[in-house]
Design a protein around this motif. Structure first.
Motif, PDB file in Angstrom:
ATOM      1  N   ILE A  61      -7.097   6.147   3.467  1.00  0.00           N
ATOM      2  CA  ILE A  61      -7.835   5.258   2.407  1.00  0.00           C
ATOM      3  C   ILE A  61      -7.197   3.960   3.176  1.00  0.00           C
ATOM      4  CG2 ILE A  61      -6.851   5.626   0.350  1.00  0.00           C
ATOM      5  CD1 ILE A  61     -10.657   4.569   1.242  1.00  0.00           C
TER       6      ILE A  61
ATOM      7  N   TRP B 293     -17.916 -13.609   6.178  1.00  0.00           N
ATOM      8  CA  TRP B 293     -17.750 -12.545   4.947  1.00  0.00           C
ATOM      9  C   TRP B 293     -18.727 -12.121   4.384  1.00  0.00           C
ATOM     10  CZ3 TRP B 293     -13.027 -13.448   4.874  1.00  0.00           C
ATOM     11  CH2 TRP B 293     -11.904 -14.713   5.245  1.00  0.00           C
TER      12      TRP B 293
ATOM     13  N   PHE C 147     -18.574  -8.401   7.025  1.00  0.00           N
ATOM     14  CA  PHE C 147     -17.182  -8.195   6.240  1.00  0.00           C
ATOM     15  C   PHE C 147     -17.684  -7.471   4.933  1.00  0.00           C
ATOM     16  CE2 PHE C 147     -13.376  -7.983   4.654  1.00  0.00           C
ATOM     17  CZ  PHE C 147     -12.264  -7.538   5.496  1.00  0.00           C
TER      18      PHE C 147
ATOM     19  N   LEU D  16      -8.492  -4.159   8.427  1.00  0.00           N
ATOM     20  CA  LEU D  16      -9.389  -4.911   7.671  1.00  0.00           C
ATOM     21  C   LEU D  16      -8.888  -5.790   6.635  1.00  0.00           C
ATOM     22  CD1 LEU D  16     -11.843  -2.287   5.653  1.00  0.00           C
ATOM     23  CD2 LEU D  16     -13.051  -3.687   7.602  1.00  0.00           C
ATOM     24  N   THR D  17      -7.390  -5.579   6.475  1.00  0.00           N
ATOM     25  CA  THR D  17      -7.167  -6.291   5.667  1.00  0.00           C
ATOM     26  C   THR D  17      -6.504  -8.216   6.626  1.00  0.00           C
ATOM     27  OG1 THR D  17      -6.057  -4.907   4.555  1.00  0.00           O
ATOM     28  CG2 THR D  17      -4.874  -7.246   3.960  1.00  0.00           C
TER      29      THR D  17
ATOM     30  N   PRO E   2      -8.235  -7.766   1.789  1.00  0.00           N
ATOM     31  CA  PRO E   2      -9.818  -8.310   1.993  1.00  0.00           C
ATOM     32  C   PRO E   2     -10.366  -8.310   1.364  1.00  0.00           C
ATOM     33  CG  PRO E   2      -9.301  -5.658   2.931  1.00  0.00           C
ATOM     34  CD  PRO E   2      -8.247  -6.267   2.219  1.00  0.00           C
TER      35      PRO E   2
ATOM     36  N   SER F  60      -7.845   0.647   5.368  1.00  0.00           N
ATOM     37  CA  SER F  60      -7.579  -0.684   4.880  1.00  0.00           C
ATOM     38  C   SER F  60      -6.857  -2.035   5.531  1.00  0.00           C
ATOM     39  CB  SER F  60      -7.593  -1.103   3.516  1.00  0.00           C
ATOM     40  OG  SER F  60      -6.011  -0.249   3.096  1.00  0.00           O
TER      41      SER F  60
ATOM     42  N   LEU G 241      -9.406 -14.040   9.757  1.00  0.00           N
ATOM     43  CA  LEU G 241     -10.728 -15.143  10.318  1.00  0.00           C
ATOM     44  C   LEU G 241     -10.551 -16.466   9.386  1.00  0.00           C
ATOM     45  CD1 LEU G 241     -13.614 -13.179   8.480  1.00  0.00           C
ATOM     46  CD2 LEU G 241     -13.988 -14.729  10.273  1.00  0.00           C
TER      47      LEU G 241
ATOM     48  N   TYR H 127     -17.093  -3.438   4.969  1.00  0.00           N
ATOM     49  CA  TYR H 127     -15.697  -2.663   4.236  1.00  0.00           C
ATOM     50  C   TYR H 127     -16.658  -1.628   3.163  1.00  0.00           C
ATOM     51  CZ  TYR H 127     -11.709  -2.382   0.966  1.00  0.00           C
ATOM     52  OH  TYR H 127     -11.194  -2.014   0.377  1.00  0.00           O
TER      53      TYR H 127
ATOM     54  N   PHE I 140      -7.761  -7.978   9.981  1.00  0.00           N
ATOM     55  CA  PHE I 140      -9.656  -9.413  10.123  1.00  0.00           C
ATOM     56  C   PHE I 140      -9.941 -10.110   9.448  1.00  0.00           C
ATOM     57  CE2 PHE I 140     -14.086  -9.538  10.837  1.00  0.00           C
ATOM     58  CZ  PHE I 140     -14.048  -9.601  12.035  1.00  0.00           C
ATOM     59  N   SER I 141      -9.750  -9.185   8.404  1.00  0.00           N
ATOM     60  CA  SER I 141     -10.226 -10.898   7.098  1.00  0.00           C
ATOM     61  C   SER I 141      -9.113 -12.121   6.645  1.00  0.00           C
ATOM     62  CB  SER I 141     -10.569 -10.363   5.677  1.00  0.00           C
ATOM     63  OG  SER I 141      -9.357  -9.785   5.265  1.00  0.00           O
TER      64      SER I 141
ATOM     65  N   ILE J  54      -5.492  -2.374  -1.003  1.00  0.00           N
ATOM     66  CA  ILE J  54      -6.530  -2.086  -0.530  1.00  0.00           C
ATOM     67  C   ILE J  54      -7.828  -2.866  -0.304  1.00  0.00           C
ATOM     68  CG2 ILE J  54      -8.182   0.071  -0.063  1.00  0.00           C
ATOM     69  CD1 ILE J  54      -5.958   2.322  -0.735  1.00  0.00           C
TER      70      ILE J  54
ATOM     71  N   THR K 124       0.520  -1.039   0.009  1.00  0.00           N
ATOM     72  CA  THR K 124       0.283  -0.011   0.118  1.00  0.00           C
ATOM     73  C   THR K 124       1.253   1.055   0.423  1.00  0.00           C
ATOM     74  OG1 THR K 124      -1.154  -1.440   1.252  1.00  0.00           O
ATOM     75  CG2 THR K 124      -1.771   1.288   1.353  1.00  0.00           C
TER      76      THR K 124
ATOM     77  N   ILE L 266     -17.258   0.745   5.157  1.00  0.00           N
ATOM     78  CA  ILE L 266     -16.022   1.941   6.264  1.00  0.00           C
ATOM     79  C   ILE L 266     -15.920   3.036   4.434  1.00  0.00           C
ATOM     80  CG2 ILE L 266     -14.370   1.859   6.704  1.00  0.00           C
ATOM     81  CD1 ILE L 266     -14.466  -1.022   8.577  1.00  0.00           C
ATOM     82  N   VAL L 267     -15.623   1.978   3.316  1.00  0.00           N
ATOM     83  CA  VAL L 267     -14.243   2.250   2.716  1.00  0.00           C
ATOM     84  C   VAL L 267     -15.322   3.499   1.524  1.00  0.00           C
ATOM     85  CG1 VAL L 267     -13.555   2.339   0.513  1.00  0.00           C
ATOM     86  CG2 VAL L 267     -13.401   0.587   1.809  1.00  0.00           C
TER      87      VAL L 267
ATOM     88  N   VAL M 114     -15.618   7.208   3.537  1.00  0.00           N
ATOM     89  CA  VAL M 114     -14.250   7.661   3.916  1.00  0.00           C
ATOM     90  C   VAL M 114     -14.227   7.955   2.272  1.00  0.00           C
ATOM     91  CG1 VAL M 114     -11.700   7.414   4.008  1.00  0.00           C
ATOM     92  CG2 VAL M 114     -12.934   6.360   5.214  1.00  0.00           C
TER      93      VAL M 114
END
Lengths: 237, 224
Positions: A151, B199, B202, A158-159, B175, A155, A165, B206, A161-162, B172, A124, B209-210, B213
């Motif tokens: 941004i 999922w 999730f 989120l990365t 996920p 993310s 899982l 996502y 967290f995913s 980005i 990123t 949120i995106v 923002v």
């Protein structure tokens, strides 16, 4: 604005002493771990570097928000510097992790949440640097950089967290009910000193790099002005 | 609010009409998607045994790659004709521009998926017309266009343009990729929706949120 002063010199010196102290503690004070042996000692700097990687990106995102609100270029200098330093420390964390993983996991790399998250985060911010290189106008560059830092930082959790899982095999030291690695006080102390030393080092590096960024910006303006003198016009963008 | 909705609708209509008249992008995306599918066919031996598990991944990659082509084009007209300023002046709030462009990108991606799904089903004799699977694609495409529209708005104004978009977008979106492939794979393998619920939640999170923002920062992307 940003300038060299006594405090910066003091901070740099303090960082030097602390890193030296942390290094000595890792070598001589921290015990050799029973199961993993000497290679476990990479862990102190590994965790510290990973922490700085994340801290740097937090700083970049916060400075991005500040820049968008206040439009002062100094926030952009700090954000840009933080990303550059953060990338370096993320690389240190990744590579030192590999050195540890080879004997312990018997592989250099595994698709573990923390490893993938750190690496995607690094990508990123490589993107962040590329984005900046693609924009010539300093004000627009700062704006785009800020937006992308925000941004990008959103993310990262989120990365994590995913990929969490899916399952993890990475040792959890802090905040877990059953630690995979039992730590004795000498280890905690070494860990704490390493983290503090790296944080101070980060602050010193950030300060220096932001100063450099400010100088670069001045140089850019001077260059543009000479072009005006020579050619009588400046090409926009 | 009424003005805002009206602007969004007009923008989407304008972009879709423009696209429908030339069909440049749709044709390119469609052809690209089919070609990618063929590349996969030879790159990965798609035997009937493993096909079911891999299908979700392949379909998603095909849609993502084709979607990137579309995203690259989404601000080109405004940039090349210099109408960014006019666009900013025409709407009550710049977030309407983001929203309109995002909806257009989303619709275009879904349109390409609608074309690809029957073709895949036909070529591989495996029906993909499953409500759960389509729900995952719809959610995934939303997340994709939510992040993509914001970043395309920036990259189109840079020197490297289309070269830069995937480099900035893919990390980005990582996920989203994970969630879509896991959820869609589970559904195609016959798992009930309950099993992949985490999922789906999730993906929705996502997207929210995106999108939020992006709405907040889009102003800084487009306004000088």
């Amino acid at each position: 604005m940003l300038f060299v002063n006594k405090n910066l010199k003091l901070l740099s010196f303090l960082a030097f002493l602390l890193v030296l102290a942390a290094f000595a503690m890792v070598l001589f004070y921290a015990p050799i771990e029973l199961n993993m042996g000497i290679v476990q000692k990479v862990f102190y700097f590994h965790v510290s570097a990973a922490w700085i990687g994340m801290l740097a990106f937090l700083v970049a995102a916060v400075c991005g928000i500040l820049y968008l609100n206040k439009k002062q270029l100094k926030y952009d200098f700090i954000a840009f510097s933080a990303v550059e330093i953060g990338l370096l420390f993320t690389a240190i964390a990744n590579f030192s992790g590999m050195i540890w993983a080879k004997p312990i996991w018997n592989t250099w790399w595994t698709w573990d949440p923390r490893l993938t998250t750190m690496t995607i985060m690094a990508f990123t911010y490589i993107g962040y640097l590329l984005l900046r290189r693609g924009v010539d106008n300093p004000e627009k560059r700062a704006r785009f950089g800020s937006v992308y830092a925000i941004i990008g930082f959103a993310s990262v959790p989120l990365t994590f967290f995913s990929s969490r899982l899916l399952r993890t095999i990475h040792p959890t030291i802090f905040g877990a009910d059953t630690g995979d690695m039992a730590m004795i006080p000498a280890m905690y102390q070494t860990m704490a000193v390493s983290i503090i030393a790296f944080t101070v080092l980060f602050a010193a590096l950030l300060w220096h790099r932001s100063l450099l960024a400010a100088r670069e910006s001045e140089l850019e303006i001077l260059r543009a002005q000479t072009e005006v003198l020579e050619f009588g016009e400046v090409l926009d963008d | 609010m009424k003005d805002w909705l009206h602007s969004v609708r007009t923008l989407v209509w304008k972009d879709l009409l423009q696209e429908w008249r030339s069909k440049d992008m749709l044709t390119a995306m469609f052809a690209f998607a089919i070609l990618t599918l063929f590349i996969f066919n030879y790159a990965i031996e798609l035997s009937p045994v493993n096909r079911a598990e891999i299908a979700s991944g392949i379909i998603w990659v095909v849609i993502v790659f084709a979607g990137t082509l579309g995203l690259n084009r989404s601000f080109i007209a405004e940039q090349d004709q210099g109408c960014f300023d006019a666009l900013v002046m025409a709407v009550p709030d710049v977030s309407a521009i983001y929203f309109g462009k995002m909806l257009t990108n989303w619709l275009v991606m879904l349109f390409v998926s609608v074309l690809i799904l029957p073709i895949y089903s036909l070529l591989y004799n495996q029906s993909l017309f499953n409500a759960g699977f389509i729900l995952v694609l719809v959610l995934g495409a939303w997340c994709y266009s939510a992040a993509g529209t914001l970043i395309a708005g920036m990259t189109v104004q840079t020197r490297m343009r289309d070269l830069l978009l995937p480099i900035l977008l893919f990390p980005i979106l990582m996920p989203v990729n994970m969630a879509v492939v896991k959820a869609a794979g589970g559904i195609l393998a016959g798992a009930p929706l309950m099993d992949v619920q985490a999922w789906l939640v999730f993906l929705a999170a996502y997207g929210i949120i995106v999108t939020t923002v992006s709405i907040m920062v889009f102003e800084y992307v487009i306004r000088e």
